[in-house]
Write an enzyme that holds these catalytic residues in place. Structure first.
Site, PDB file in Angstrom:
ATOM      1  N   GLU A  65       0.092  15.308   3.978  1.00 39.52           N
ATOM      2  CA  GLU A  65       0.003  16.344   3.878  1.00 39.52           C
ATOM      3  C   GLU A  65      -0.496  17.513   5.217  1.00 39.52           C
ATOM      4  O   GLU A  65      -1.481  17.003   5.703  1.00 39.52           O
ATOM      5  CB  GLU A  65      -0.803  17.274   2.665  1.00 39.52           C
TER       6      GLU A  65
ATOM      7  N   LYS B 160     -11.788  10.377 -16.439  1.00 37.25           N
ATOM      8  CA  LYS B 160     -10.569  11.240 -16.006  1.00 37.25           C
ATOM      9  C   LYS B 160      -9.726  12.608 -16.467  1.00 37.25           C
ATOM     10  O   LYS B 160      -8.884  13.107 -15.684  1.00 37.25           O
ATOM     11  CB  LYS B 160      -9.920  10.316 -15.646  1.00 37.25           C
TER      12      LYS B 160
ATOM     13  N   ASP C  10     -10.814   5.054  -7.058  1.00 35.97           N
ATOM     14  CA  ASP C  10     -10.150   5.140  -7.943  1.00 35.97           C
ATOM     15  C   ASP C  10      -9.769   6.993  -7.858  1.00 35.97           C
ATOM     16  O   ASP C  10      -9.981   7.594  -8.038  1.00 35.97           O
ATOM     17  CB  ASP C  10     -10.792   5.180  -9.559  1.00 35.97           C
TER      18      ASP C  10
ATOM     19  N   HIS D  93       0.200  26.583   8.660  1.00 37.92           N
ATOM     20  CA  HIS D  93       0.849  25.198   7.848  1.00 37.92           C
ATOM     21  C   HIS D  93       2.465  24.908   8.408  1.00 37.92           C
ATOM     22  O   HIS D  93       3.035  24.480   8.513  1.00 37.92           O
ATOM     23  CB  HIS D  93       0.802  25.369   6.510  1.00 37.92           C
TER      24      HIS D  93
END
Length: 394
Positions: A90, A220, A294, A385
Site C-alpha cells: 500500500e 482470530k 500470524d 495518496h
C-alpha cells in the site's frame, strides 16, 4: 466418487521440503493453468527450514519491505530509537507512519507498557439442565489447583492463571486464561486445555462431556470479550505532542484536533467500531508480515481504544490501548530467514523479547493514528495518496 490420482498435488513422503519437491508442484499447477511461476519460485531460504510453517510448499510471496523511523520509545522494555520494517503493497503507508514517528520523536518519544497478558482456549461442557451446569461450575472452582496442574504438564512456559465461567442454558462455557511466555500461545493453550478437560472428565463424579472450543476464546475474531478481558497482550502507548510541533509538522491546531476527536469518537460509536481511532490494522499488518507473526491475528490485534486530552498549556496528550495484541518472538514464523532479520533489526529476536515487541507495535500504531488523523484534518489525506499511493501503469 474418488479423486483422480493425476489431479492430486504432488508430495514426496520421504522429504517434501526440497527445491525439487517445490519445483514439481510448480510444474504441476503451471500445466493446469495459464500461470507462470517464475517469481514464485525465486527465494533465498532453505526449504528444509519450513516444516511446521507450511505444507505443499511451492515458493514465496515477495512483499516489499519499507523502513520507517526513527521512532523514540521510552518503554519498560523498548528503550531508544527504533527503525521499523513494514511489509506492505500500500503506497503512502510507510511515508504516513514515518511522519507520525518524526513528530513523536521530536516531542520526546512515546511511553509504552504492557499492562496485562492472557491467551485463551474456551471449552464448553454439556449437561442435562442448568442446575447441573451451575454445580459443575462450583466443582471447577473448588478443583482449580488440580486443573491447573493437569494443564501445565503439557508446557514449560504456559501458566494457567484463571478460568472464567459463563452459563448458557444447560451448558457451561469455561474460558481458560494462560500466560504463554514469548510465544503467541494459541497451540500451547489448546494442548494444555485439552489435558485439563481430560482430567476433569476422569475425575469429576459422573464424568463430563465437552467440546474443546465453545468459541468464547474468539480465536482470530474480534470480540467485546477481548476488549474487556485481554487476549494476547494489553499494551498502551502514549505521548504528549507539543502544540508548536503539531502546528509546524502537521499543520493542525491542538484545539481543532481535540474537537475532531470528539466528532470521530461519536462516529465510531455510531458504527459500532472495534477501534475508535484511525487505522491500527495498517501498521500492525505490515509489521506482522515483516516479523513472522500470524497475519490472521490482525483480526483481534487491530482493536484499539484511543484516549486524548487537551492539556492546559495547549499541548496534546494522545494514547492508544491495544487490548488484544498477539505477538511472539519465538515459534511460528519468527525463525524464518527474512522474518528473523526484521526481528533482529528491532532487537526483538528470541526469548525474553515479546513484551518489547508489543511495546514497539503499540508505539507504531500510535504514530499511524497521529499521522492519519492530522492528515484528514489538514487536507493532506487525499493529496498524499494521490501522489504516493497510486500504482499507475506506465
Amino acid at each position: 466418487m474418488t479423486t483422480d490420482p493425476a489431479s492430486r498435488i504432488p508430495r514426496n513422503r520421504a522429504d517434501d521440503y526440497t527445491p525439487e519437491a517445490a519445483a514439481e508442484r510448480r510444474a504441476f499447477i503451471e500445466a493446469r493453468t495459464e500461470a507462470r511461476l517464475d517469481h514464485v519460485g525465486r527465494y533465498a531460504f532453505d526449504p528444509k527450514s519450513l516444516p511446521g510453517n507450511i505444507e505443499n510448499f511451492i515458493g514465496a510471496a515477495q512483499v516489499p519491505i519499507g523502513l520507517a523511523g526513527p521512532l523514540r520509545i521510552n518503554g519498560e522494555r523498548a528503550q531508544g530509537e527504533f527503525y521499523i520494517p513494514m511489509a506492505t503493497t500500500e503506497g503512502t503507508l510507510v511515508a504516513s507512519y514515518n511522519r507520525g514517528m518524526r513528530l513523536i520523536t521530536e516531542c520526546g518519544g512515546a511511553k509504552a507498557t504492557v499492562v496485562a497478558r492472557s491467551m485463551q482456549r474456551s471449552p464448553v461442557f454439556l449437561f442435562e439442565d442448568a442446575l447441573e451446569a451451575r454445580e459443575f461450575g462450583a466443582w471447577v472452582d473448588a478443583h482449580f489447583e488440580a486443573i491447573k496442574a493437569a494443564a501445565e504438564t503439557t508446557t514449560r512456559s504456559g501458566k494457567l492463571v484463571s478460568i472464567q465461567q459463563f452459563a448458557v442454558g444447560p451448558t457451561r462455557h469455561l474460558r481458560f486464561n494462560f500466560t504463554t511466555g514469548d510465544a503467541a500461545g494459541q497451540n500451547m493453550s489448546g494442548k494444555a486445555t485439552a489435558a485439563a478437560c481430560e482430567w476433569i472428565r476422569a475425575n469429576r463424579p459422573g464424568g463430563a462431556r465437552y467440546i474443546l472450543s465453545g468459541n468464547t476464546d474468539t480465536d482470530k475474531k474480534h470480540s467485546q470479550m477481548n476488549m474487556l478481558a485481554t487476549r494476547g497482550r494489553r499494551v498502551v502507548a502514549e505521548a504528549v505532542l507539543g502544540k508548536e510541533a503539531l502546528k509546524r509538522m502537521m499543520r493542525v491546531d491542538p484545539r481543532d484536533l481535540f474537537y475532531a476527536r470528539q466528532v470521530s469518537q461519536a462516529g465510531a460509536f455510531l458504527a459500532g467500531s472495534a477501534n475508535n481511532g484511525a487505522h491500527a490494522a495498517n501498521g500492525l499488518a505490515a509489521m506482522f508480515i515483516a516479523t513472522g507473526q500470524d497475519a490472521a491475528n490482525v483480526a483481534e490485534s487491530h482493536a484499539a481504544i484511543v484516549y486524548a486530552q487537551l492539556l492546559e498549556d495547549g499541548d496534546y496528550y494522545w494514547s492508544i490501548t491495544l487490548p488484544a495484541l498477539i505477538v511472539a518472538t519465538v515459534g511460528g514464523g519468527t525463525g524464518l530467514a527474512t522474518q528473523s532479520e526484521c526481528l533482529a533489526m528491532l532487537g526483538c529476536q528470541g526469548s525474553g523479547k515479546a513484551d518489547k515487541l508489543a511495546e514497539i507495535c503499540a508505539a507504531v500504531a500510535l504514530a499511524g493514528d497521529i499521522s492519519l488523523s492530522c492528515a484528514i484534518l489538514s487536507g493532506d489525506w487525499v493529496s498524499s495518496h494521490e501522489r504516493l499511493g497510486r500504482n499507475r501503469p506506465p
